[in-house]
Design an enzyme around this catalytic site. Structure first.
Site, short mmCIF file in Angstrom:
data_model
loop_
_atom_site.label_atom_id
_atom_site.label_comp_id
_atom_site.label_asym_id
_atom_site.label_seq_id
_atom_site.Cartn_x
_atom_site.Cartn_y
_atom_site.Cartn_z
N GLU A 1 49.38 84.02 65.59
CA GLU A 1 50.53 84.79 66.06
C GLU A 1 51.15 84.08 67.27
O GLU A 1 50.45 83.63 68.17
CB GLU A 1 50.00 86.18 66.45
N LYS B 1 56.16 91.86 62.30
CA LYS B 1 54.96 92.68 62.51
C LYS B 1 55.32 94.16 62.40
O LYS B 1 56.36 94.60 62.91
CB LYS B 1 54.39 92.37 63.89
N CYS C 1 48.14 90.46 63.10
CA CYS C 1 47.18 91.01 64.03
C CYS C 1 46.96 92.53 63.94
O CYS C 1 46.22 93.00 63.09
CB CYS C 1 47.55 90.61 65.45
N GLY D 1 2.40 98.59 28.06
CA GLY D 1 1.71 97.44 27.49
C GLY D 1 1.66 96.34 28.53
O GLY D 1 2.69 95.84 28.97
N THR E 1 11.84 91.46 20.29
CA THR E 1 11.70 91.80 18.87
C THR E 1 12.32 93.16 18.62
O THR E 1 11.94 94.16 19.25
CB THR E 1 10.21 91.83 18.48
#
Length: 642
Positions: free
Chosen positions: A46, A115, A170, A349, A471
């Site tokens: 700025e 701005k 800003c 499992g 699977t």
């Protein structure tokens, strides 16, 4: 610019207050050097042409004209630079003075953005000299050029339409409703902020968070160039804290008072993808004017770090926190399901491998959360033709250390009986030989869960689901899949985290040995007591597949861009030549499309990250979709033919 990459930089040149000629020279030097490095967007602070701390000198016509003269000189000096540059200056328009950002490219003023919010509190008193900018766009004459002036301006690159620039200054970012919000909704993918944020204790952290959060909220790239050395120190100091963020992440940053610049590549294409998938991001371009400009198309050399492990935080502390959170999420999901089903047991499992190990650890946590004993977890090992002593032993030690119920079911005779039923020769080691064992294991678990009033906890992970490495109606099926949202690369760190926090030395040691065991379904006969079937030899390295999975699902990128990113991410790894990366990327796409039918009927399981393949949640894909287009794009990229 290829693949949507834009090389961008934020600068804080040393300046002299009110010395516009000197300041313009400093800007030009940095701009010329940046252009040589391939920078296509350069943002300066700025009031960089005058200095932010000029005070009432801004009201002097001499300073105003000096800034215009400096801008005109810069325009003349940058005619040959293929870079969009933003510089700050005061500008008198219709008798009012504005704090402005001038957008220039190849000697042309593309637009001037004033701005919106002028701070007039604490050390700031901008309303003393300046007027807030208006959303109404008008035409003004500046440096002999007719140029658009107003806050509702966007700038689009013709050669790279994904690069749309919005500008704020800003305080605009620090306000309750930043102009960049409207810029983004109007189409801006990149926001440039010209700032003069003075430094106070704690402000750098706040500034950093502000920039990162705004880029996340707006799904954009955000450049913040702040004033630095040379500003007046009468009442303030300026640290030149430059930041570049993208979608919530800080990509580049200069430390306060470092006197450097921030530079990296923004991925504008990714911003478009993020917005396309986000239905809350509703475009609204009413009142906006878009200025188009040209840049010479060229391939942007990537300097930004491409993380080879996008699912795994690199910082050990963040990684540990992430692991703990994921384990809690998995455990809570399972606890809810056990509670709702009034399940007396959680049947798992257990193979002695990583995935079943993680599922078991999660199940123990779930029982603890429900104030139930770990013995309510029933871990079942089912040795068959490919089971090795190492995995069988690790499974038993792990269950003993965790205090869960443990049962062994030798399934070889059942499998042989099944083979006899269907006429399968046991000596033929084909897919039937492998999948027959996997389905018998699932049969045993399901019926055991029925007998004990429990439910079967699935062990398969996200990476296996992506590749279809399961699977169908075997290990693919369960009553709740706790690992379904966890990629393989992260599974390793979750188990490692549990090892590091293990209650006993024996538990710590067995978890580390499980980590060191090659990933395998153990469905082929062991050779000399060792695992004969190494998963990654068959489907490819999981670290590559997880990398591909992230960019396919999370970012929606095509094969060409993912291949380019992979080469950057794994550069320097001798084992990952271009040919290897290409081979497994092609394999990933082929398997990903071919195996969707398995994902279309997945069991329930908790989502733990931004990437998941649940057919009820984040991923809906027809099981018979063709991979033709993706494979054809890959065909153009064969190593040696690029």
């Amino acid at each position: 610019m290829k693949d949507g990459f834009l090389k961008a930089a934020a600068f804080s040149p040393a300046l002299r207050v009110a010395d516009c000629t000197y300041n313009a020279q400093q800007i030009l030097e940095q701009l010329q050097a940046a252009a040589q490095r391939g920078v296509k967007l350069a943002v300066f602070p700025e009031f960089c042409l005058t200095g932010y701390t000029c005070g009432d000198l801004f009201l002097q016509r001499t300073l105003q004209q000096g800034a215009l003269d400096a801008l005109e000189w810069l325009l003349a000096q940058t005619r040959t630079l293929d870079t969009v540059a933003l510089v700050g200056l005061p500008l008198l328009v219709h008798g009012k003075l504005y704090n402005c950002a001038a957008v220039l490219c190849r000697g042309q003023l593309l637009g001037i953005v004033p701005k919106t919010y002028l701070p007039n509190y604490g050390e700031f008193y901008e309303k003393r000299q300046f007027t807030p900018g208006s959303t109404e766009v008008q035409t003004v004459t500046v440096c002999g050029q007719q140029v658009l002036f107003g806050t509702s301006l966007l700038f689009r690159c013709r050669q790279m339409p994904s690069f749309v620039l919005g500008v704020e200054l800003c305080e605009d970012l620090w306000s309750a409703l930043p102009p960049s919000t409207f810029h983004a909704l109007a189409g801006a993918t990149v926001i440039a902020n010209l700032s003069a944020s003075d430094e106070t204790v704690g402000k750098a952290e706040y500034r950093r968070a502000l920039v990162a959060n705004q880029s996340a909220r707006l799904l954009c790239g955000y450049l913040y160039a702040s004033a630095g050395h040379g500003e007046s120190t009468t009442d303030m100091v300026f640290a030149g804290h430059d930041l570049i963020a993208e979608d919530g992440s800080i990509l580049a940053e200069t430390a306060p008072f470092a006197g450097d610049h921030a530079e990296t590549e923004l991925d504008c294409q990714r911003m478009e993808v993020e917005r396309a998938r986000n239905t809350s991001f509703e475009p609204s371009a009413e009142g906006y004017v878009t200025v188009e400009f040209d840049l010479a198309p060229e391939e942007t050399v990537l300097t930004r770090r491409i993380d080879p492990a996008p699912f795994v935080p690199g910082d050990p502390q963040r990684r540990a926190a992430r692991c703990e959170l994921i384990l809690k999420m998995q455990a809570d999901g399972l606890a809810k399901r056990l509670e709702h089903a009034r399940a007396k047991t959680a049947v798992i499992g257990i193979s002695g491998g990583l995935d079943s190990c993680l599922a078991l650890l999660v199940a123990v946590r779930a029982m603890k959360q429900l104030h139930r004993p770990a013995a309510d977890v029933l871990a079942v090992t089912m040795p068959c033709f490919g089971t090795t002593k190492r995995t069988r032993s690790n499974a038993e030690i792990l269950c003993g250390e965790l205090g869960v119920s443990f049962q062994e079911i030798r399934i070889a005779n059942t499998v042989r009986s099944h083979f006899a039923d269907i006429g399968q020769d046991e000596k033929v080691l084909d897919v039937t030989f492998e999948n027959g064992q996997a389905r018998v294991r699932t049969l045993e678990l399901m019926d055991l869960a029925n007998r004990t009033g429990g439910l079967v906890v699935g062990t398969g992970d996200l990476s296996e689901l992506a590749l279809g490495w399961a699977t169908y109606n075997g290990d693919h099926m369960s009553m709740y899949g706790v690992n379904a949202g966890v990629p393989k690369t992260l599974v390793r760190y979750l188990v490692q985290y549990e090892a590091e926090t293990a209650a006993t030395a024996a538990l710590h040691d067995v978890l580390l040995d499980i980590l060191a065991t090659p990933v395998s379904p153990e469905l082929l006969p062991a050779k000399d007591g060792e695992i004969a079937q190494i998963t990654e030899d068959l489907v490819g390295p999981y670290e590559l597949h997880d990398f591909y999975l992230y960019y396919v699902l999370r970012c929606g990128f095509g094969p060409a861009k993912i291949y380019r990113l992979a080469k950057a991410a794994f550069a320097g790894r001798a084992e990952y030549t271009d040919a290897v990366l290409y081979k497994w990327l092609r394999n990933f796409y082929w398997r990903f499309f071919a195996q969707q039918f398995k994902r279309s009927c997945l069991p329930d399981g908790p989502k733990v990250g931004s990437v998941t393949l649940s057919p009820r949640g984040d991923w809906r894909m027809p099981s018979d979709a063709c991979a033709t287009l993706w494979l054809a794009e890959l065909e153009q990229l064969k190593p040696g033919e690029q």
